[in-house]
Design a protein around this motif. Structure first.
Motif, PDB file in Angstrom:
ATOM      1  N   SER A  97       0.843  -1.189   0.000  1.00 44.03           N
ATOM      2  CA  SER A  97       0.000   0.000   0.000  1.00 44.03           C
ATOM      3  C   SER A  97       0.882   1.244   0.000  1.00 44.03           C
ATOM      4  O   SER A  97       1.720   1.418   0.880  1.00 44.03           O
ATOM      5  N   MET A  98       0.687   2.109  -0.988  1.00 42.44           N
ATOM      6  CA  MET A  98       1.500   3.321  -1.051  1.00 42.44           C
ATOM      7  C   MET A  98       1.298   4.194   0.178  1.00 42.44           C
ATOM      8  O   MET A  98       2.253   4.752   0.723  1.00 42.44           O
ATOM      9  N   HIS A  99       0.060   4.317   0.632  1.00 40.14           N
ATOM     10  CA  HIS A  99      -0.157   5.180   1.792  1.00 40.14           C
ATOM     11  C   HIS A  99       0.414   4.588   3.074  1.00 40.14           C
ATOM     12  O   HIS A  99       0.687   5.326   4.028  1.00 40.14           O
ATOM     13  N   ALA A 100       0.639   3.291   3.103  1.00 39.95           N
ATOM     14  CA  ALA A 100       1.354   2.723   4.246  1.00 39.95           C
ATOM     15  C   ALA A 100       2.785   3.234   4.270  1.00 39.95           C
ATOM     16  O   ALA A 100       3.319   3.585   5.331  1.00 39.95           O
ATOM     17  N   ALA A 101       3.407   3.319   3.095  1.00 38.86           N
ATOM     18  CA  ALA A 101       4.766   3.867   3.022  1.00 38.86           C
ATOM     19  C   ALA A 101       4.774   5.365   3.305  1.00 38.86           C
ATOM     20  O   ALA A 101       5.662   5.874   4.011  1.00 38.86           O
ATOM     21  N   ILE A 102       3.781   6.092   2.782  1.00 44.06           N
ATOM     22  CA  ILE A 102       3.704   7.534   3.020  1.00 44.06           C
ATOM     23  C   ILE A 102       3.574   7.833   4.515  1.00 44.06           C
ATOM     24  O   ILE A 102       4.270   8.692   5.058  1.00 44.06           O
ATOM     25  N   LEU A 103       2.695   7.098   5.185  1.00 42.53           N
ATOM     26  CA  LEU A 103       2.494   7.329   6.613  1.00 42.53           C
ATOM     27  C   LEU A 103       3.705   6.875   7.417  1.00 42.53           C
ATOM     28  O   LEU A 103       4.106   7.537   8.380  1.00 42.53           O
ATOM     29  N   ALA A 104       4.300   5.741   7.039  1.00 35.76           N
ATOM     30  CA  ALA A 104       5.516   5.298   7.725  1.00 35.76           C
ATOM     31  C   ALA A 104       6.589   6.360   7.604  1.00 35.76           C
ATOM     32  O   ALA A 104       7.234   6.731   8.592  1.00 35.76           O
ATOM     33  N   ALA A 160       6.237   9.517   7.084  1.00 34.25           N
ATOM     34  CA  ALA A 160       5.848  10.701   7.849  1.00 34.25           C
ATOM     35  C   ALA A 160       6.132  10.529   9.333  1.00 34.25           C
ATOM     36  O   ALA A 160       6.514  11.490  10.017  1.00 34.25           O
ATOM     37  N   PHE A 161       5.972   9.303   9.837  1.00 33.63           N
ATOM     38  CA  PHE A 161       6.239   9.025  11.247  1.00 33.63           C
ATOM     39  C   PHE A 161       7.693   8.624  11.495  1.00 33.63           C
ATOM     40  O   PHE A 161       8.044   8.244  12.611  1.00 33.63           O
ATOM     41  N   ARG A 162       8.511   8.696  10.439  1.00 36.30           N
ATOM     42  CA  ARG A 162       9.939   8.365  10.523  1.00 36.30           C
ATOM     43  C   ARG A 162      10.160   6.885  10.867  1.00 36.30           C
ATOM     44  O   ARG A 162      11.105   6.525  11.568  1.00 36.30           O
ATOM     45  N   VAL A 163       9.279   6.046  10.342  1.00 34.45           N
ATOM     46  CA  VAL A 163       9.410   4.598  10.481  1.00 34.45           C
ATOM     47  C   VAL A 163       9.974   4.059   9.168  1.00 34.45           C
ATOM     48  O   VAL A 163       9.359   4.257   8.108  1.00 34.45           O
ATOM     49  N   PRO A 164      11.114   3.394   9.163  1.00 37.06           N
ATOM     50  CA  PRO A 164      11.679   2.857   7.921  1.00 37.06           C
ATOM     51  C   PRO A 164      10.699   1.925   7.221  1.00 37.06           C
ATOM     52  O   PRO A 164       9.927   1.212   7.869  1.00 37.06           O
ATOM     53  N   TRP A 165      10.748   1.917   5.895  1.00 37.00           N
ATOM     54  CA  TRP A 165       9.796   1.134   5.120  1.00 37.00           C
ATOM     55  C   TRP A 165      10.478   0.446   3.939  1.00 37.00           C
ATOM     56  O   TRP A 165      11.513   0.898   3.448  1.00 37.00           O
ATOM     57  N   VAL A 166       9.889  -0.659   3.522  1.00 29.87           N
ATOM     58  CA  VAL A 166      10.347  -1.409   2.355  1.00 29.87           C
ATOM     59  C   VAL A 166       9.152  -1.570   1.421  1.00 29.87           C
ATOM     60  O   VAL A 166       8.101  -2.062   1.834  1.00 29.87           O
ATOM     61  N   ALA A 167       9.298  -1.150   0.182  1.00 35.73           N
ATOM     62  CA  ALA A 167       8.214  -1.279  -0.796  1.00 35.73           C
ATOM     63  C   ALA A 167       8.250  -2.668  -1.430  1.00 35.73           C
ATOM     64  O   ALA A 167       9.318  -3.183  -1.767  1.00 35.73           O
ATOM     65  N   VAL A 168       7.067  -3.265  -1.583  1.00 35.66           N
ATOM     66  CA  VAL A 168       6.945  -4.546  -2.276  1.00 35.66           C
ATOM     67  C   VAL A 168       5.791  -4.466  -3.258  1.00 35.66           C
ATOM     68  O   VAL A 168       4.924  -3.591  -3.160  1.00 35.66           O
ATOM     69  N   THR A 169       5.775  -5.389  -4.200  1.00 32.70           N
ATOM     70  CA  THR A 169       4.671  -5.482  -5.145  1.00 32.70           C
ATOM     71  C   THR A 169       4.400  -6.945  -5.444  1.00 32.70           C
ATOM     72  O   THR A 169       5.327  -7.753  -5.503  1.00 32.70           O
ATOM     73  N   THR A 170       3.133  -7.278  -5.609  1.00 33.93           N
ATOM     74  CA  THR A 170       2.765  -8.661  -5.886  1.00 33.93           C
ATOM     75  C   THR A 170       2.332  -8.894  -7.319  1.00 33.93           C
ATOM     76  O   THR A 170       2.239 -10.042  -7.741  1.00 33.93           O
ATOM     77  N   LYS A 205      13.873  -8.201   5.941  1.00 33.12           N
ATOM     78  CA  LYS A 205      15.290  -8.172   6.315  1.00 33.12           C
ATOM     79  C   LYS A 205      16.110  -7.286   5.379  1.00 33.12           C
ATOM     80  O   LYS A 205      17.320  -7.108   5.589  1.00 33.12           O
ATOM     81  N   ALA A 206      15.474  -6.750   4.348  1.00 24.39           N
ATOM     82  CA  ALA A 206      16.177  -5.917   3.377  1.00 24.39           C
ATOM     83  C   ALA A 206      16.456  -4.527   3.945  1.00 24.39           C
ATOM     84  O   ALA A 206      15.844  -4.097   4.929  1.00 24.39           O
ATOM     85  N   ALA A 207      17.397  -3.815   3.307  1.00 26.67           N
ATOM     86  CA  ALA A 207      17.698  -2.440   3.719  1.00 26.67           C
ATOM     87  C   ALA A 207      16.482  -1.559   3.465  1.00 26.67           C
ATOM     88  O   ALA A 207      16.012  -1.463   2.327  1.00 26.67           O
ATOM     89  N   PRO A 208      15.946  -0.915   4.491  1.00 32.54           N
ATOM     90  CA  PRO A 208      14.747  -0.093   4.314  1.00 32.54           C
ATOM     91  C   PRO A 208      15.063   1.284   3.751  1.00 32.54           C
ATOM     92  O   PRO A 208      16.224   1.685   3.634  1.00 32.54           O
ATOM     93  N   GLN A 209      14.017   2.018   3.423  1.00 33.58           N
ATOM     94  CA  GLN A 209      14.139   3.376   2.916  1.00 33.58           C
ATOM     95  C   GLN A 209      13.507   4.358   3.899  1.00 33.58           C
ATOM     96  O   GLN A 209      12.654   4.003   4.710  1.00 33.58           O
ATOM     97  N   LEU A 210      13.925   5.597   3.788  1.00 34.79           N
ATOM     98  CA  LEU A 210      13.358   6.696   4.565  1.00 34.79           C
ATOM     99  C   LEU A 210      13.834   7.990   3.922  1.00 34.79           C
ATOM    100  O   LEU A 210      15.021   8.136   3.610  1.00 34.79           O
ATOM    101  N   SER A 211      12.924   8.914   3.707  1.00 33.94           N
ATOM    102  CA  SER A 211      13.326  10.190   3.122  1.00 33.94           C
ATOM    103  C   SER A 211      14.163  10.983   4.117  1.00 33.94           C
ATOM    104  O   SER A 211      14.124  10.744   5.323  1.00 33.94           O
ATOM    105  N   ASP A 212      14.908  11.941   3.606  1.00 34.19           N
ATOM    106  CA  ASP A 212      15.737  12.791   4.444  1.00 34.19           C
ATOM    107  C   ASP A 212      14.852  13.694   5.310  1.00 34.19           C
ATOM    108  O   ASP A 212      13.855  14.244   4.839  1.00 34.19           O
TER     109      ASP A 212
END
Length: 314
Positions: free
Chosen positions: A170-177, A179-189, A284-291
């Motif tokens: 979910s894109m908004h799961a990544a957007i909210l993560a 925003a809350f400074r929680v690292p995230w990993v994008a996946v697609t099925t 377990k992959a390296a997560p992302q987070l905006s600056d």
């Protein structure tokens, strides 16, 4: 003024947050300019979705599905900003108006501040993956908490804010993560995940969209998405014009039992094993987070836009 949002038959937290976010960002907006529709969070700049005979105020919406609305009647539109530079380019706007998804402002709401962390990683699928998918079972096997994107928006957002890591289809799961400074990993099925809207948002905050591929969790999910499962291709059983609709998907496949039992359960677990492994590897992959600075500047620019709206409409 009333907020417009795309309403799934089952709910989708990224769209549903429009019901209360704007009361925080623009208090009193419902009492002014009854002739104006506030078009906010969501991939809703779509001719098939937006009514034509009403004035529309666009704040941070995105393009990604269907056909763009007719903007030739400029008197009917007040476009203050859009989600990102790709949407701005589609609309022929100044790139500076592609600011950010307004959902990032949820992190400033008092009810979400200083929530205790759980120390857990969680997975939030795209809402369409919940139709026929067995992701609660897969998450349990992969040692991830499962969060249903069709759940009540505040509950979903609180879970994201408290997580250690968010694996997001979910894109908004990544957007909210983010925003809350929680690292995230994008996946697609599957190819049904819209990469344009993801790249639109990630470009706005200076990161790349590089999703990890996770196999589908069940045959039912493959039928719903018109995708491949264990080497067999399934044709999509529901038309997919504009934004997909959960009700039409449900005509084909009801939401699967998240806890099948006995031999049936063992069989489903075995068939979902590739999905389980890939989801565990994603966690377990390296997560992302905006600056921090980039995100802060985007929020500041959106705040400036909101201030001009208060001045012009209130």
């Amino acid at each position: 003024m009333q907020p417009f949002y795309w309403e799934s038959a089952h709910g989708n937290f990224g769209d549903d947050l429009n019901l209360w976010l704007w009361d925080f960002l623009l208090p009193g907006f419902r009492e002014v300019h009854a002739e104006t529709l506030l078009v906010g969070v969501g991939t809703v700049l779509n001719q098939a979705l937006l009514p034509s005979a009403i004035h529309k105020l666009v704040i941070g919406s995105g393009f990604g599905y269907g056909t763009l609305p007719d903007f030739s009647d400029r008197a009917g539109w007040d476009i203050r900003c859009v989600r990102g530079p790709l949407t701005a380019a589609k609309l022929g706007l100044d790139p500076k108006l592609g600011i950010v998804d307004p959902a990032v402002m949820v992190a400033d709401m008092p009810e979400f501040l200083n929530l205790p962390g759980t120390g857990r990683a969680l997975f939030v699928p795209h809402w369409e993956s919940t139709i026929g998918g067995l992701w609660p079972m897969v998450c349990k096997a992969a040692d991830l908490d499962y969060v249903d994107p069709c759940g009540e928006a505040r509950s979903v957002i609180s879970a994201i804010a408290q997580a250690r890591l968010v694996v997001a289809e979910s894109m908004h799961a990544a957007i909210l993560a983010d925003a809350f400074r929680v690292p995230w990993v994008a996946v697609t099925t599957s190819s049904s995940i819209n990469s344009f809207k993801w790249r639109d948002w990630t470009a706005s905050v200076g990161v790349d969209y590089r999703p990890r591929r996770v196999p589908l969790s069940s045959r039912a999910e493959a039928i719903t998405k018109g995708a491949r499962f264990w080497g067999v291709d399934f044709a999509r059983q529901s038309p997919h014009s504009g934004r997909p609709d959960a009700a039409s998907l449900d005509d084909v496949m009801v939401r699967s039992d998240p806890a099948p039992s006995g031999l049936r359960s063992l069989s489903k677990q075995a068939l979902a094993a590739p999905a389980t492994l890939a989801l565990w590897q994603a966690s377990k992959a390296a997560p992302q987070l905006s600056d921090d600075t980039v995100l802060a500047k985007r929020k500041e620019r959106l705040g400036e836009v909101l201030e001009t709206i208060r001045r012009d409409y209130f």
